[in-house]
Write a protein that holds these residues in place. Structure first.
Motif, short mmCIF file in Angstrom:
data_model
loop_
_atom_site.label_atom_id
_atom_site.label_comp_id
_atom_site.label_asym_id
_atom_site.label_seq_id
_atom_site.Cartn_x
_atom_site.Cartn_y
_atom_site.Cartn_z
N LEU A 32 0.83 -1.21 0.00
CA LEU A 32 0.00 0.00 0.00
C LEU A 32 0.87 1.26 0.00
O LEU A 32 0.64 2.18 -0.80
CB LEU A 32 -0.92 0.00 1.22
N VAL A 33 1.90 1.30 0.86
CA VAL A 33 2.78 2.46 0.91
C VAL A 33 3.57 2.59 -0.39
O VAL A 33 3.79 3.69 -0.89
CB VAL A 33 3.72 2.39 2.14
N PHE A 34 3.96 1.45 -0.97
CA PHE A 34 4.66 1.49 -2.25
C PHE A 34 3.79 2.11 -3.35
O PHE A 34 4.26 2.94 -4.12
CB PHE A 34 5.10 0.09 -2.67
N TRP A 35 2.51 1.72 -3.41
CA TRP A 35 1.62 2.27 -4.43
C TRP A 35 1.34 3.75 -4.17
O TRP A 35 1.17 4.53 -5.10
CB TRP A 35 0.34 1.47 -4.54
N LEU A 36 1.31 4.13 -2.92
CA LEU A 36 1.17 5.54 -2.60
C LEU A 36 2.40 6.31 -3.08
O LEU A 36 2.28 7.39 -3.68
CB LEU A 36 0.97 5.71 -1.09
N LEU A 37 3.58 5.73 -2.85
CA LEU A 37 4.82 6.32 -3.34
C LEU A 37 4.80 6.42 -4.87
O LEU A 37 5.15 7.45 -5.44
CB LEU A 37 6.02 5.49 -2.88
N PHE A 38 4.37 5.35 -5.53
CA PHE A 38 4.29 5.36 -6.99
C PHE A 38 3.36 6.48 -7.47
O PHE A 38 3.68 7.19 -8.42
CB PHE A 38 3.79 4.00 -7.49
N SER A 39 2.22 6.64 -6.81
CA SER A 39 1.25 7.67 -7.21
C SER A 39 1.83 9.07 -7.04
O SER A 39 1.66 9.93 -7.92
CB SER A 39 -0.03 7.54 -6.37
N VAL A 40 2.54 9.30 -5.93
CA VAL A 40 3.13 10.62 -5.70
C VAL A 40 4.22 10.91 -6.72
O VAL A 40 4.31 12.02 -7.26
CB VAL A 40 3.67 10.73 -4.25
N LEU A 65 8.00 8.71 1.93
CA LEU A 65 7.34 7.45 1.60
C LEU A 65 8.36 6.37 1.25
O LEU A 65 8.17 5.19 1.57
CB LEU A 65 6.35 7.65 0.45
N LEU A 66 9.46 6.76 0.62
CA LEU A 66 10.52 5.80 0.32
C LEU A 66 11.15 5.28 1.61
O LEU A 66 11.46 4.09 1.74
CB LEU A 66 11.58 6.44 -0.58
N ILE A 67 11.33 6.16 2.58
CA ILE A 67 11.82 5.73 3.89
C ILE A 67 10.85 4.74 4.52
O ILE A 67 11.25 3.70 5.06
CB ILE A 67 12.04 6.95 4.81
N ALA A 68 9.56 5.02 4.41
CA ALA A 68 8.54 4.12 4.98
C ALA A 68 8.57 2.76 4.29
O ALA A 68 8.53 1.72 4.96
CB ALA A 68 7.15 4.76 4.86
#
Length: 185
Positions: A32-40, A65-68
């Protein structure tokens, strides 16, 4: 096609099976966090190169987000016991030494994760600075990293107990990683 009299080499590829039973609900958090990063990052690319008017907050948020993704993924790697290890030496050592080394590695991991969790917690408590692009404290980033290190520490303790209880691991007995030890070398 090979010439007559030349040896014919065949390459057999094994299909890699993905074991879905090894996935847990919290593994979806990193996705989920990866897809959020991708979207940003896509939004940043689109606004900068297509609209020619970049959104200022996307670069900083993408960094956090990359850190997360990194630290949530590290928790998942500890749970799966897939952290990097120098396995070649384990092949040459007797089983007793491999067990002692595994115990040492487990203890060092617990100490490292616990120390890093405490260090990040102290850093989060001292951080008063806000993010540049949005009015949110940077301490949230440090708290998130601290929580991830604490989870890694707890998982490492659980793994140590499992290794002590079963007497084996994938480094001690590479042929039978989940079976209890039956004999000694």
């Amino acid at each position: 096609m090979t010439a007559p009299g030349m040896p014919q080499h065949q390459i057999e590829l094994e299909e890699e099976q993905i074991d879905l039973s090894d996935l847990r609900w919290h593994d979806s958090l990193v996705l989920l966090v990866f897809w959020l990063l991708f979207s940003v990052v896509f939004l940043q690319f689109f606004t900068r190169y297509v609209l020619n008017d970049s959104l200022g907050w996307t670069e900083e948020i993408a960094r956090y987000l990359l850190i997360a993704v990194t630290f949530i993924g590290a928790v998942m790697a500890v749970r799966k016991e897939s952290m990097i290890a120098v396995e070649i030496f384990y092949r040459w050592f007797p089983r007793g030494l491999r067990r002692a080394l595994q115990f040492g590695v487990d203890l060092v991991s617990i100490i490292f994760y616990g120390t890093m969790a405490m260090t990040c917690m102290r850093l989060a408590q001292r951080t008063r600075q806000k993010m540049v692009s949005i009015e949110v404290s940077k301490s949230y980033v440090y708290w998130g990293v601290s929580i991830c290190f604490a989870c890694m520490c707890l998982l490492a303790i659980w793994i140590l107990i499992k290794h002590l209880r079963t007497g084996t691991s994938h480094l001690i007995d590479p042929e039978q990683p989940d079976e209890p030890a039956t004999g000694s070398e």
